[in-house]
Scaffold this active site. Sequence first.
Site, PDB file in Angstrom:
ATOM      1  N   SER A  51       0.830  -1.191   0.000  1.00 37.77           N
ATOM      2  CA  SER A  51       0.000   0.000   0.000  1.00 37.77           C
ATOM      3  C   SER A  51       0.877   1.259   0.000  1.00 37.77           C
ATOM      4  O   SER A  51       1.725   1.417  -0.870  1.00 37.77           O
ATOM      5  CB  SER A  51      -0.956  -0.038   1.199  1.00 37.77           C
ATOM      6  OG  SER A  51      -1.936   0.971   1.084  1.00 37.77           O
ATOM      7  N   ASP A  70      -5.525  -3.840  -3.095  1.00 37.54           N
ATOM      8  CA  ASP A  70      -4.573  -3.494  -2.037  1.00 37.54           C
ATOM      9  C   ASP A  70      -3.971  -4.752  -1.421  1.00 37.54           C
ATOM     10  O   ASP A  70      -4.689  -5.695  -1.071  1.00 37.54           O
ATOM     11  CB  ASP A  70      -5.293  -2.671  -0.969  1.00 37.54           C
ATOM     12  CG  ASP A  70      -4.316  -1.939  -0.071  1.00 37.54           C
ATOM     13  OD1 ASP A  70      -3.378  -2.589   0.437  1.00 37.54           O
ATOM     14  OD2 ASP A  70      -4.486  -0.728   0.124  1.00 37.54           O
TER      15      ASP A  70
END
Length: 1353
Positions: A975, A1095
């Site tokens: 991320s 993600d």
Amino acid sequence: MSFFYSLFAPLIFLVTFIYNHVLLILFTVCIIGAAAFFVSYYLFGYSNTPSSASSSATPSSRNSPNKERSKKVPTILETDNEDDEIRVNGSPKSGTPTNTQTIEPPTSLNLNMVNSASGSNLSGARRMRKRDWAKKLYKSLVQDSPGRTPTDESSDEENANVVMGGGSVPRRRSKHGNSSRRRQSTAFQLAKDLIRRGSRSYFRQNQENNKDTRVRPPQEFFEPTDLPEIPQNLQPEIFYILHNLKMLELPSEWKLDPREIEVRSFQAGDYIVKPGESDDAIYVAIDGELTVHIRHMEGKEYLVKCIPAGGSFFSLLSMLDILMDFPSIFRTVALKAADPCRVAKFPITSFRESYHKNPEAWIRPIQIVITRLLHVTLTTLHQYMGLSSELMRRRRDDDRHRNGSSTSKLQLSLSLKKKEKPFNINDNEQDQLIVARKWMAEAFGLVADDVVSEQIGSKIHLESYEAGHVIIEQGAEEEVLMMVLHGNLILAQYGSDFFAQIERESLFDEENNEEDESAVIRVTARELVGGLQILTNEPSFYTIRAAVQTRVAIMKKKDFSAFLEAHPEIYLPVAHSVLRRLSPFLRGVDFALDWVLVDSGHACYRAGDMADSLFVVLSGRLRSVEKKTVVEEFGRGDVLGMMEVLTKKPRATTVLAVRFSQLARVPEGLLNFIKMQYPQVGFRLVQLLGQYYSQTNRRAPFAAPTVIRTNELGATDPMSHIKNLHTIAVVPASPDVPLVPFTCELYHALSSNLRVLRLSSQKVAACLDPSVLEKQADFRLMHWLNVQEDTYPLVIYECDFTQTNWTRRCLRQADAILVVAIGGKTPEKQTLMRELMNMNQDGVRTNKELILLWPESTKTPSGTIEWLKNSYFSGHHHIRAPKRMLQWNRKFRKMSRAEVMTPTSVENEVIEYYEKNVFWTPDRRSDFSRLARILTGNAIGLVLGGGGARGAAHVGVLRALREEGIPVDIVGGTSIGSLIGGLYAETPDDVVVETRAASWFNGMSSLWRKLLDLTYAHSAMFTGAQFNFSIKDLFEERLIEDLWISYFCISTDISTSEMRVHRSGPLWAYCRASMSLAGYLPPLCDPQDGHLLLDGGYVNNVPADVMRNLGARCVIACDVGSIEETNLYDYGDSLSGMWVLLKRLNPFGTPPRILNMEEIQSRLAYVSCVRQLEVVKKASYCRYLRPPIEPFKTLDFPKFQEIMELGLKYGREACHELITNDRAGILGDEKETRKFKRQQSRREKPDVSRAVSFTDLAAAMSKIPVVRPTLRHSMSLNPSANGPVGRAGDHFLLDDDLFNDTDYYEEESSQSENGNESFTEDEDLVIGPPSSSSSGGNVSENPRGTTPRPPSS
């Protein structure tokens, strides 16, 4: 005015609206125009004017007659590919029949169709022609569409066959087929496909480029070669005998006489060798299978080894007895036939005749035998099974045989010993030296005349040691040969925990920290000590300590070598002095312990084979592969196949030799036998097993499978396979590479934490002789290189610029190959490495690392993919070359090409410069130091977790690491951590990272960008366009391959429900994928395979385990994720939503903490991530950091500076604490690093069933098999029952017994030399309980070979 205003108000409103919505109006007009174009195009064509009609008809009228044109129009209506039909059938070839049935209109009608612009038939023809042109365009657009069905493909094939097949009948459409095809060819369908295909054009092009750029590993990388077949001109028995004697490197003077080979046939269960027979031959199984047994009291026999066809039964130690004229007999070892077989017997007494003729030629074979004893037998039994004193003969048994000799001259000297004056410590030094000369000559088997005494006297000196003084430490490299003159010495060994001594990371550290030294043997007067070390050139296997006040005579290595040149016959007595101290147990085990030599490409074992033995890697390198996928690689000291032997399962993988390798093979039967003889071995093996299971780089059983990009090429990530390297070959990619400065820089970086040796052809020629480089395989050079590899933990081989014998030798000796190139230049079509691979197979299976050198002023590398697409490389590294490396380039430019290829003078100048100016100033933050840490398995990895805006703390931690001097060799993240890590990998400067990160955070703080990116929330709230633009603006078109530091990021593949580890490809795309939070941003389509990526925090928010698998020894993990609240309200087994709503609306009460549906779904998504994080926190390799960022939210991007300062403050404190608590010295300064020794490889073993726990394996390892012993000849030899003979379940229980099963025969004249000790038969015990053995080794056996008498009660 009101009248005019009301009159012009609509006009004013219209103008204002048009002015404010120009773009919308233009877009609407374009859409309407496009729609009108497709409708009119499909229905009416472009135009119906006469001019267009004339222009359309004119080419046809000019190219063919009217009659031809009348036939073409019906033909177009009958086929799918009308243009091709016109081209092929319009002018049919001669001799080609045509069966096309058409109705020919009148000629006048045809003329009217050409000349009349308003004819309806011609207008329809035009429309059909244009419609078919549109269909053809549509087919060309969708022919590569992944959504096409096999029916469409088959239809196209049929159409092609109909059109291109000359003379074939055009296929007519059926009624239903025509309607279906018309529906698929509508204008709206065409527009839809154009939009759909156009939106993916970039990614499709990127995918095709990526597939073409990566070169697959060669086939030899995964598949072993077949074993060589028996030459047709050789009989099998001759081939097998020569093959088994090849390892001895016998002198050329010795020739095999086929007439001495005896071939006999045996039935199942027949004895081939019985106890009591002479051990003076080598036995080879031509066909069938043989079994080796150990015979015990009461006729019990215990199977310890199976010998397949082609294997041999012979102990190399027996060869020394034969050369020394010592009669050698089998004590308790027996050889039997498991199947009907043929066995070849070759007597090796011819060795003795050849030795007496030329003793110097047999120095090399004798050295091989002693080296094999040290590397295979002693090393395996001591370091891996924990045996020390059990390997040596006890003092009371050895006293009788010291100074034993077989030569007539020495026997004469022994007969006069009692008349000699004993050594007196009070005599003067000259008298002591005279006695020392005489005793040393007798030990060497020489006559102590004046010449020999004078030669020995000039090469020895006398030393005295007090009681307890340590003369030589275990592991010391001081090579001396000593003879005890007065007193005695003790040979002792420390604890046998091999890994704990090297790494101090054993499972039983508390026990291993205590000094565990055990006395092995006592050496008294007139005995030699140090022969094992001086003959093998290896570190000392024992600690030599004075038991009492002792006087010794010492001969150093150089003096011994000089004396050996004058008297080569002394080599054998010194070697036999080592042999005489070995225990009968070790001599018996030597028959079952195999020394396996595996050439490059040959398989150690294959998948599916029965796991009947384990292997210990002594030298070389091996690779474990499964279905063209590299599982792991093994180096020196690794153990192969232990798990499969314990679980009694077939081999899961195939293990092949990357280069020439030496292994020790321990059969399962021998392993069980040793455990029965010495039960403490089981505990040692359990300890060794625990070391493997305690490895922190093992993949957790619950971890999601990782997909690393190199898996597409048939291999896992190569960085984890370059650990435990002992040899590195450096190959230049072009003549302009500064090869000598590069090897000096690499040597400088590596020598900061271990001993390194750099070898070039010039240095080898200076140390040995230039003639050794002229032969392709010089045994003297090979042995010398093996000695250097045993002495130095790491050897750098510097290749030549051309295909020389030295270059090929370097590739054969290398565990890894570094191909050095200039990064700013395009790769040459024909490099040296490619030429070498085309000419021979040396190094074709070795991992090759690409090293690209860049000037120090280079901002960011580029063009790496051009190098990677030409040749296969297992990895690549970008190195900034210091200016000092390039200062000799001018001299190279002035030289000719031939002089550049052999830069002798420049090499001396470069080495001299580095020795004076560079070698004393280490720099841990240089690129060469980073490369050195990666090559030695000491890489420091930095993992940055996800957490949104809280990731600004990563920038502060990076600055703290730089201030404390902690280098970073590999960067990974998830991320926001992937973005910060990508910035640092692209520009390893915390100041630049801070500036660029602040700019990006500032852009993310803009509200207008978010509003412009809003969309209908079908897959996500935002389109992702603005977010993509911000990341593209940050990284541009940078590829992961072009980053200075090795980098990876994590994403979640929702197409296959697995974790993805990205190490190649566009940097912005995979950072975007790693930051795509579900619901906010749509998943990113992978540019390589089209999978949907989200993600990475859903599967692994702090990927420290991935970093460990990539080869990092120390992982610094920075976690900035949110902490979920666990103190929730207990509402029982049911819950009313209205009750929760009322509680929240009550202003006088505290609302209960109850999760809503969104929070529940979020926690479900992060379940695996939370569990993974808990494992990472507890891992010993991980240094877990968590800045106090709880007050900040995920979207607090405007607070970048505040969060960054908080991370900096915390990072300074945490880094200081890390260095303080770093006992291994990995993170400390140079002084601490020098204390650290390289990590030994203890990687995970091939996959076995995870259902088998450590407790089960430990029980299997320590278990002593309980089987029913049988009398001889009663053993079941049916291989169909429970597998082949010698596998698990076929062993026999061994009672405690005197283990006198060696081929050891001593002279009776050597008993009780000094007359100061008396021995009885009961005292002549070595191992085990009292037995009927008598003194003197061979006296315990009946010469006639009858059954030994049972032990007395």
